[in-house]
Design a protein around this motif. Structure first.
Motif, PDB file in Angstrom:
ATOM      1  N   THR A   4       2.495  -2.209 -14.513  1.00  0.00           N
ATOM      2  CA  THR A   4       1.054  -1.994 -14.399  1.00  0.00           C
ATOM      3  C   THR A   4       0.617  -2.253 -12.962  1.00  0.00           C
ATOM      4  N   PHE A   5      -0.597  -1.879 -12.651  1.00  0.00           N
ATOM      5  CA  PHE A   5      -1.179  -2.128 -11.332  1.00  0.00           C
ATOM      6  C   PHE A   5      -2.589  -2.688 -11.541  1.00  0.00           C
ATOM      7  N   PRO A   6      -2.671  -3.966 -11.934  1.00  0.00           N
ATOM      8  CA  PRO A   6      -3.976  -4.558 -12.247  1.00  0.00           C
ATOM      9  C   PRO A   6      -4.818  -4.817 -10.999  1.00  0.00           C
ATOM     10  N   LYS A   7      -6.087  -5.120 -11.211  1.00  0.00           N
ATOM     11  CA  LYS A   7      -7.036  -5.348 -10.117  1.00  0.00           C
ATOM     12  C   LYS A   7      -6.572  -6.432  -9.159  1.00  0.00           C
ATOM     13  N   LYS A   8      -5.939  -7.488  -9.688  1.00  0.00           N
ATOM     14  CA  LYS A   8      -5.537  -8.592  -8.813  1.00  0.00           C
ATOM     15  C   LYS A   8      -4.448  -8.196  -7.819  1.00  0.00           C
ATOM     16  N   GLU A   9      -3.794  -7.056  -8.032  1.00  0.00           N
ATOM     17  CA  GLU A   9      -2.786  -6.566  -7.088  1.00  0.00           C
ATOM     18  C   GLU A   9      -3.366  -5.582  -6.074  1.00  0.00           C
ATOM     19  N   HIS A  10      -4.648  -5.276  -6.161  1.00  0.00           N
ATOM     20  CA  HIS A  10      -5.290  -4.357  -5.212  1.00  0.00           C
ATOM     21  C   HIS A  10      -5.635  -5.113  -3.935  1.00  0.00           C
ATOM     22  N   LEU A  11      -5.341  -4.527  -2.817  1.00  0.00           N
ATOM     23  CA  LEU A  11      -5.653  -5.119  -1.519  1.00  0.00           C
ATOM     24  C   LEU A  11      -7.114  -4.802  -1.197  1.00  0.00           C
ATOM     25  N   LYS A  12      -7.959  -5.849  -1.159  1.00  0.00           N
ATOM     26  CA  LYS A  12      -9.380  -5.616  -0.953  1.00  0.00           C
ATOM     27  C   LYS A  12     -10.006  -6.479   0.138  1.00  0.00           C
ATOM     28  N   VAL A  47       2.772 -11.204  -6.075  1.00  0.00           N
ATOM     29  CA  VAL A  47       3.655 -11.250  -4.917  1.00  0.00           C
ATOM     30  C   VAL A  47       3.214 -10.235  -3.864  1.00  0.00           C
ATOM     31  N   ILE A  48       2.725  -9.075  -4.329  1.00  0.00           N
ATOM     32  CA  ILE A  48       2.319  -7.998  -3.419  1.00  0.00           C
ATOM     33  C   ILE A  48       0.908  -7.537  -3.769  1.00  0.00           C
ATOM     34  N   GLN A  49       0.082  -7.387  -2.736  1.00  0.00           N
ATOM     35  CA  GLN A  49      -1.197  -6.701  -2.904  1.00  0.00           C
ATOM     36  C   GLN A  49      -1.103  -5.417  -2.092  1.00  0.00           C
ATOM     37  N   ALA A  50      -1.501  -4.298  -2.699  1.00  0.00           N
ATOM     38  CA  ALA A  50      -1.317  -2.999  -2.051  1.00  0.00           C
ATOM     39  C   ALA A  50      -2.624  -2.221  -1.986  1.00  0.00           C
ATOM     40  N   GLY A  51      -2.769  -1.459  -0.909  1.00  0.00           N
ATOM     41  CA  GLY A  51      -3.894  -0.549  -0.724  1.00  0.00           C
ATOM     42  C   GLY A  51      -3.364   0.828  -0.368  1.00  0.00           C
ATOM     43  N   PHE A  52      -4.192   1.843  -0.574  1.00  0.00           N
ATOM     44  CA  PHE A  52      -3.769   3.230  -0.357  1.00  0.00           C
ATOM     45  C   PHE A  52      -4.851   3.959   0.418  1.00  0.00           C
ATOM     46  N   SER A  53      -4.422   4.802   1.370  1.00  0.00           N
ATOM     47  CA  SER A  53      -5.381   5.500   2.219  1.00  0.00           C
ATOM     48  C   SER A  53      -4.891   6.910   2.545  1.00  0.00           C
ATOM     49  N   VAL A  54      -5.853   7.838   2.615  1.00  0.00           N
ATOM     50  CA  VAL A  54      -5.583   9.210   3.031  1.00  0.00           C
ATOM     51  C   VAL A  54      -6.639   9.548   4.079  1.00  0.00           C
ATOM     52  N   ALA A  55      -6.206  10.083   5.214  1.00  0.00           N
ATOM     53  CA  ALA A  55      -7.114  10.363   6.326  1.00  0.00           C
ATOM     54  C   ALA A  55      -8.057  11.523   6.013  1.00  0.00           C
ATOM     55  N   LYS A  56      -9.322  11.305   6.313  1.00  0.00           N
ATOM     56  CA  LYS A  56     -10.324  12.353   6.130  1.00  0.00           C
ATOM     57  C   LYS A  56     -10.111  13.480   7.138  1.00  0.00           C
ATOM     58  N   ARG A  57      -9.509  13.147   8.271  1.00  0.00           N
ATOM     59  CA  ARG A  57      -9.242  14.140   9.304  1.00  0.00           C
ATOM     60  C   ARG A  57      -8.293  15.229   8.802  1.00  0.00           C
ATOM     61  N   ASN A  58      -7.304  14.824   8.007  1.00  0.00           N
ATOM     62  CA  ASN A  58      -6.307  15.772   7.527  1.00  0.00           C
ATOM     63  C   ASN A  58      -6.695  16.441   6.211  1.00  0.00           C
ATOM     64  N   HIS A  59      -7.498  15.775   5.409  1.00  0.00           N
ATOM     65  CA  HIS A  59      -7.885  16.305   4.094  1.00  0.00           C
ATOM     66  C   HIS A  59      -9.400  16.175   3.954  1.00  0.00           C
ATOM     67  N   LYS A  60     -10.081  17.254   4.206  1.00  0.00           N
ATOM     68  CA  LYS A  60     -11.544  17.250   4.262  1.00  0.00           C
ATOM     69  C   LYS A  60     -12.190  16.999   2.895  1.00  0.00           C
ATOM     70  N   LEU A  61     -11.599  17.556   1.838  1.00  0.00           N
ATOM     71  CA  LEU A  61     -12.219  17.447   0.517  1.00  0.00           C
ATOM     72  C   LEU A  61     -11.886  16.112  -0.141  1.00  0.00           C
ATOM     73  N   LYS A  69      -4.347   9.852  -3.375  1.00  0.00           N
ATOM     74  CA  LYS A  69      -4.336   8.399  -3.586  1.00  0.00           C
ATOM     75  C   LYS A  69      -3.918   8.060  -5.011  1.00  0.00           C
ATOM     76  N   ARG A  70      -4.368   8.839  -5.959  1.00  0.00           N
ATOM     77  CA  ARG A  70      -3.994   8.624  -7.357  1.00  0.00           C
ATOM     78  C   ARG A  70      -2.483   8.808  -7.543  1.00  0.00           C
ATOM     79  N   LEU A  71      -1.938   9.833  -6.915  1.00  0.00           N
ATOM     80  CA  LEU A  71      -0.491  10.068  -6.980  1.00  0.00           C
ATOM     81  C   LEU A  71       0.290   8.926  -6.315  1.00  0.00           C
ATOM     82  N   MET A  72      -0.185   8.466  -5.163  1.00  0.00           N
ATOM     83  CA  MET A  72       0.502   7.374  -4.477  1.00  0.00           C
ATOM     84  C   MET A  72       0.474   6.098  -5.321  1.00  0.00           C
ATOM     85  N   ARG A  73      -0.667   5.803  -5.937  1.00  0.00           N
ATOM     86  CA  ARG A  73      -0.760   4.622  -6.800  1.00  0.00           C
ATOM     87  C   ARG A  73       0.200   4.713  -7.972  1.00  0.00           C
ATOM     88  N   GLU A  74       0.306   5.895  -8.555  1.00  0.00           N
ATOM     89  CA  GLU A  74       1.204   6.094  -9.695  1.00  0.00           C
ATOM     90  C   GLU A  74       2.663   5.927  -9.276  1.00  0.00           C
TER      91      GLU A  74
END
Length: 129
Positions: A4-12, A47-61, A69-74
């Motif tokens: 699972t990827f619960p909230k406590k593992e999200h990097l915020k 043990v690990i907190q993770a965050g995910f990012s996609v640049a707006k410069r490369n993907h406008k929509l 980001k959903r695919l990377m999280r999965e």
């Protein structure tokens, strides 16, 4: 075997994200880039907190960015048990650097390559982290 990827593992936390980009190391496997740093112990039991990012410069929509980001999280969720942390806590930031959308399978191949590079770096130079 908890996949699972619960909230406590999200990097915020902003302080931790700033520290990650200031002092962190990076590993890349196209189209993914992983910034990581050893973090102080988290209040939560993770043990690990993770965050995910996609640049707006490369993907406008936003639809495209959110899908990537959903695919990377999965992919991370399915393979997070492969990271060898050696009883240390880490903060991760996964950044999608490609200009085109890729499939789940290609993203998973890149994630597995990233994991092997990370594990070799951590096991080889655990004193430099």
């Amino acid at each position: 075997m908890n996949q699972t990827f619960p909230k406590k593992e999200h990097l915020k936390r902003k302080k931790l994200i700033d520290l990650l980009f200031k002092q962190g190391q990076k590993v890349s496997a196209y189209p993914l880039l992983l910034f990581y740093t050893q973090a102080p112990l988290f209040e939560e039991d993770v043990v690990i907190q993770a965050g995910f990012s996609v640049a707006k410069r490369n993907h406008k929509l936003a639809v495209t960015r959110n899908r990537l980001k959903r695919l990377m999280r999965e992919v991370y969720r399915k393979n997070k048990l492969c990271f060898q942390t050696n009883e240390l806590t880490f903060a991760f930031m996964f950044i999608y650097t490609g200009r085109e959308e890729v499939s789940y399978i290609e993203l998973e191949k890149a994630m597995l390559k990233l994991i092997s590079k990370f594990n070799s770096k951590v096991s080889a130079g655990s004193d430099d982290i």
